[in-house]
Design a protein around this motif. Structure first.
Motif, PDB file in Angstrom:
ATOM      1  N   PRO A  41       0.821  -1.213   0.000  1.00 26.72           N
ATOM      2  CA  PRO A  41       0.000   0.000   0.000  1.00 26.72           C
ATOM      3  C   PRO A  41       0.850   1.257   0.000  1.00 26.72           C
ATOM      4  CG  PRO A  41      -0.873  -1.590   1.555  1.00 26.72           C
ATOM      5  CD  PRO A  41       0.430  -2.148   1.076  1.00 26.72           C
ATOM      6  N   GLY A  42       0.537   2.173  -0.903  1.00 27.15           N
ATOM      7  CA  GLY A  42       1.263   3.433  -0.972  1.00 27.15           C
ATOM      8  C   GLY A  42       2.611   3.364  -1.654  1.00 27.15           C
ATOM      9  N   LYS A  43       2.950   2.197  -2.185  1.00 27.76           N
ATOM     10  CA  LYS A  43       4.252   2.039  -2.842  1.00 27.76           C
ATOM     11  C   LYS A  43       4.061   1.622  -4.289  1.00 27.76           C
ATOM     12  CE  LYS A  43       6.931   0.883   1.290  1.00 27.76           C
ATOM     13  NZ  LYS A  43       7.921  -0.065   1.879  1.00 27.76           N
ATOM     14  N   GLU A  44       5.112   1.821  -5.069  1.00 30.20           N
ATOM     15  CA  GLU A  44       5.072   1.406  -6.466  1.00 30.20           C
ATOM     16  C   GLU A  44       5.237  -0.110  -6.575  1.00 30.20           C
ATOM     17  OE1 GLU A  44       6.916   5.441  -8.584  1.00 30.20           O
ATOM     18  OE2 GLU A  44       7.950   3.522  -8.748  1.00 30.20           O
ATOM     19  N   ARG A  45       4.753  -0.634  -7.691  1.00 31.69           N
ATOM     20  CA  ARG A  45       4.937  -2.060  -7.944  1.00 31.69           C
ATOM     21  C   ARG A  45       6.418  -2.331  -8.169  1.00 31.69           C
ATOM     22  NH1 ARG A  45       0.547  -5.026 -11.623  1.00 31.69           N
ATOM     23  NH2 ARG A  45      -0.648  -3.872 -10.052  1.00 31.69           N
ATOM     24  N   GLU A  46       6.935  -3.373  -7.518  1.00 30.81           N
ATOM     25  CA  GLU A  46       8.360  -3.668  -7.632  1.00 30.81           C
ATOM     26  C   GLU A  46       8.594  -5.092  -8.099  1.00 30.81           C
ATOM     27  OE1 GLU A  46      10.739  -3.774  -4.120  1.00 30.81           O
ATOM     28  OE2 GLU A  46       9.240  -4.855  -2.937  1.00 30.81           O
ATOM     29  N   PHE A  47       9.686  -5.259  -8.828  1.00 31.91           N
ATOM     30  CA  PHE A  47      10.091  -6.556  -9.327  1.00 31.91           C
ATOM     31  C   PHE A  47      10.541  -7.446  -8.175  1.00 31.91           C
ATOM     32  CE2 PHE A  47      11.928  -9.632 -12.119  1.00 31.91           C
ATOM     33  CZ  PHE A  47      13.128 -10.012 -11.522  1.00 31.91           C
ATOM     34  N   VAL A  48      10.176  -8.733  -8.252  1.00 34.52           N
ATOM     35  CA  VAL A  48      10.609  -9.700  -7.243  1.00 34.52           C
ATOM     36  C   VAL A  48      11.524 -10.757  -7.864  1.00 34.52           C
ATOM     37  CG1 VAL A  48       9.853 -11.476  -5.620  1.00 34.52           C
ATOM     38  CG2 VAL A  48       8.529  -9.368  -5.873  1.00 34.52           C
ATOM     39  N   ALA A  49      11.042 -11.407  -8.934  1.00 34.66           N
ATOM     40  CA  ALA A  49      11.807 -12.497  -9.532  1.00 34.66           C
ATOM     41  C   ALA A  49      11.304 -12.762 -10.940  1.00 34.66           C
ATOM     42  CB  ALA A  49      11.690 -13.764  -8.695  1.00 34.66           C
ATOM     43  N   SER A  63      16.584  -8.100  -2.139  1.00 37.48           N
ATOM     44  CA  SER A  63      15.965  -8.298  -0.825  1.00 37.48           C
ATOM     45  C   SER A  63      15.364  -9.694  -0.636  1.00 37.48           C
ATOM     46  CB  SER A  63      14.889  -7.235  -0.598  1.00 37.48           C
ATOM     47  OG  SER A  63      13.845  -7.354  -1.551  1.00 37.48           O
ATOM     48  N   VAL A  64      15.160 -10.436  -1.718  1.00 34.47           N
ATOM     49  CA  VAL A  64      14.571 -11.770  -1.579  1.00 34.47           C
ATOM     50  C   VAL A  64      15.547 -12.880  -1.942  1.00 34.47           C
ATOM     51  CG1 VAL A  64      12.324 -10.772  -2.167  1.00 34.47           C
ATOM     52  CG2 VAL A  64      13.605 -12.010  -3.925  1.00 34.47           C
ATOM     53  N   LYS A  65      16.708 -12.527  -2.441  1.00 33.45           N
ATOM     54  CA  LYS A  65      17.677 -13.535  -2.866  1.00 33.45           C
ATOM     55  C   LYS A  65      18.057 -14.414  -1.683  1.00 33.45           C
ATOM     56  CE  LYS A  65      20.276 -11.866  -5.967  1.00 33.45           C
ATOM     57  NZ  LYS A  65      21.324 -11.129  -6.699  1.00 33.45           N
ATOM     58  N   GLY A  66      18.022 -15.725  -1.918  1.00 31.04           N
ATOM     59  CA  GLY A  66      18.328 -16.671  -0.855  1.00 31.04           C
ATOM     60  C   GLY A  66      17.123 -17.087  -0.040  1.00 31.04           C
ATOM     61  N   ARG A  67      16.006 -16.361  -0.174  1.00 29.12           N
ATOM     62  CA  ARG A  67      14.782 -16.709   0.553  1.00 29.12           C
ATOM     63  C   ARG A  67      13.669 -17.156  -0.394  1.00 29.12           C
ATOM     64  NH1 ARG A  67      12.024 -12.868   3.166  1.00 29.12           N
ATOM     65  NH2 ARG A  67      12.694 -11.164   1.790  1.00 29.12           N
ATOM     66  N   PHE A  68      13.602 -16.566  -1.577  1.00 30.85           N
ATOM     67  CA  PHE A  68      12.557 -16.884  -2.552  1.00 30.85           C
ATOM     68  C   PHE A  68      13.149 -17.696  -3.696  1.00 30.85           C
ATOM     69  CE2 PHE A  68       9.551 -12.988  -1.811  1.00 30.85           C
ATOM     70  CZ  PHE A  68       9.556 -13.257  -0.439  1.00 30.85           C
ATOM     71  N   THR A  69      12.318 -18.564  -4.276  1.00 31.47           N
ATOM     72  CA  THR A  69      12.713 -19.339  -5.446  1.00 31.47           C
ATOM     73  C   THR A  69      11.596 -19.316  -6.478  1.00 31.47           C
ATOM     74  OG1 THR A  69      14.054 -20.831  -4.095  1.00 31.47           O
ATOM     75  CG2 THR A  69      13.482 -21.570  -6.311  1.00 31.47           C
ATOM     76  N   MET A  83       8.362 -18.958  -1.181  1.00 32.63           N
ATOM     77  CA  MET A  83       8.835 -17.891  -0.302  1.00 32.63           C
ATOM     78  C   MET A  83       9.096 -18.461   1.079  1.00 32.63           C
ATOM     79  SD  MET A  83       6.302 -14.802  -1.507  1.00 32.63           S
ATOM     80  CE  MET A  83       4.856 -15.563  -0.784  1.00 32.63           C
ATOM     81  N   ASN A  84      10.349 -18.435   1.491  1.00 32.32           N
ATOM     82  CA  ASN A  84      10.751 -18.949   2.799  1.00 32.32           C
ATOM     83  C   ASN A  84      11.264 -17.816   3.667  1.00 32.32           C
ATOM     84  OD1 ASN A  84      10.187 -21.581   1.886  1.00 32.32           O
ATOM     85  ND2 ASN A  84      12.292 -21.835   1.140  1.00 32.32           N
ATOM     86  N   ASN A  85      11.305 -18.062   4.968  1.00 34.18           N
ATOM     87  CA  ASN A  85      11.816 -17.084   5.917  1.00 34.18           C
ATOM     88  C   ASN A  85      11.191 -15.706   5.673  1.00 34.18           C
ATOM     89  OD1 ASN A  85      13.347 -16.150   8.056  1.00 34.18           O
ATOM     90  ND2 ASN A  85      15.183 -15.794   6.805  1.00 34.18           N
ATOM     91  N   LEU A  86       9.891 -15.683   5.589  1.00 39.44           N
ATOM     92  CA  LEU A  86       9.186 -14.441   5.280  1.00 39.44           C
ATOM     93  C   LEU A  86       9.366 -13.407   6.372  1.00 39.44           C
ATOM     94  CD1 LEU A  86       6.060 -16.034   3.659  1.00 39.44           C
ATOM     95  CD2 LEU A  86       7.431 -14.234   2.602  1.00 39.44           C
ATOM     96  N   ASP A  90       7.823  -8.206   3.581  1.00 36.90           N
ATOM     97  CA  ASP A  90       7.361  -8.894   2.368  1.00 36.90           C
ATOM     98  C   ASP A  90       5.857  -8.746   2.171  1.00 36.90           C
ATOM     99  OD1 ASP A  90       9.651 -11.484   3.267  1.00 36.90           O
ATOM    100  OD2 ASP A  90       9.929  -9.987   1.672  1.00 36.90           O
ATOM    101  N   THR A  91       5.170  -8.156   3.130  1.00 34.15           N
ATOM    102  CA  THR A  91       3.727  -7.975   3.013  1.00 34.15           C
ATOM    103  C   THR A  91       3.382  -7.112   1.806  1.00 34.15           C
ATOM    104  OG1 THR A  91       3.341  -8.237   5.385  1.00 34.15           O
ATOM    105  CG2 THR A  91       1.694  -7.012   4.144  1.00 34.15           C
ATOM    106  N   ALA A  92       2.538  -7.648   0.926  1.00 33.50           N
ATOM    107  CA  ALA A  92       2.163  -6.943  -0.305  1.00 33.50           C
ATOM    108  C   ALA A  92       1.177  -7.799  -1.084  1.00 33.50           C
ATOM    109  CB  ALA A  92       3.392  -6.678  -1.178  1.00 33.50           C
TER     110      ALA A  92
END
Length: 124
Positions: A41-49, A63-69, A83-86, A90-92
């Protein structure tokens, strides 16, 4: 045209895991680079993977490297985001997207098709 439907979001405690799925229908799934994006909320859409057409190459935001696959199953026309070790950060709302560009791209405007999104909420 490609239709994308995400699933798998929910509420989880910090340190927990979720697996998002993105089911595709319509044109040939293997023709597209698949990406995951998120928007808080209130932020721009951002790339994850993102993952290449064959699934052989992946790329992650720092920010997600090593936690997300990210992965894909072309036989099932489905992309995944494990998504591990959330963390609360990461809420979005998470969106999958499909792109016809040649290589992996992190820019939202290069993705032609988008799902409706699935909410991920991580409590502290």
């Amino acid at each position: 045209q490609v239709q994308l439907v995400e699933s798998g979001g929910g509420l989880v405690q910090a340190g927990g895991s979720l697996r998002l799925s993105c089911a595709a229908s319509g044109r040939t799934f293997v023709a597209y680079i698949m990406g995951w994006f998120r928007q808080a909320p209130g932020k721009e859409r951002e790339f994850v993977a993102a993952v290449t057409r064959s699934g052989g190459h992946t790329y992650y935001t720092a920010s997600v490297k090593g936690r997300f696959t990210i992965s894909r199953d072309n036989a099932k026309n489905t992309a995944y985001l494990q998504m591990n070790n959330l963390e609360p950060e990461d809420t979005a709302a998470y969106y999958c997207a499909a792109s016809q560009v040649m290589g992996i791209t992190t820019t939202p405007r290069t993705y032609e098709y988008w799902g409706q999104g699935t909410q991920v909420t991580v409590s502290s």
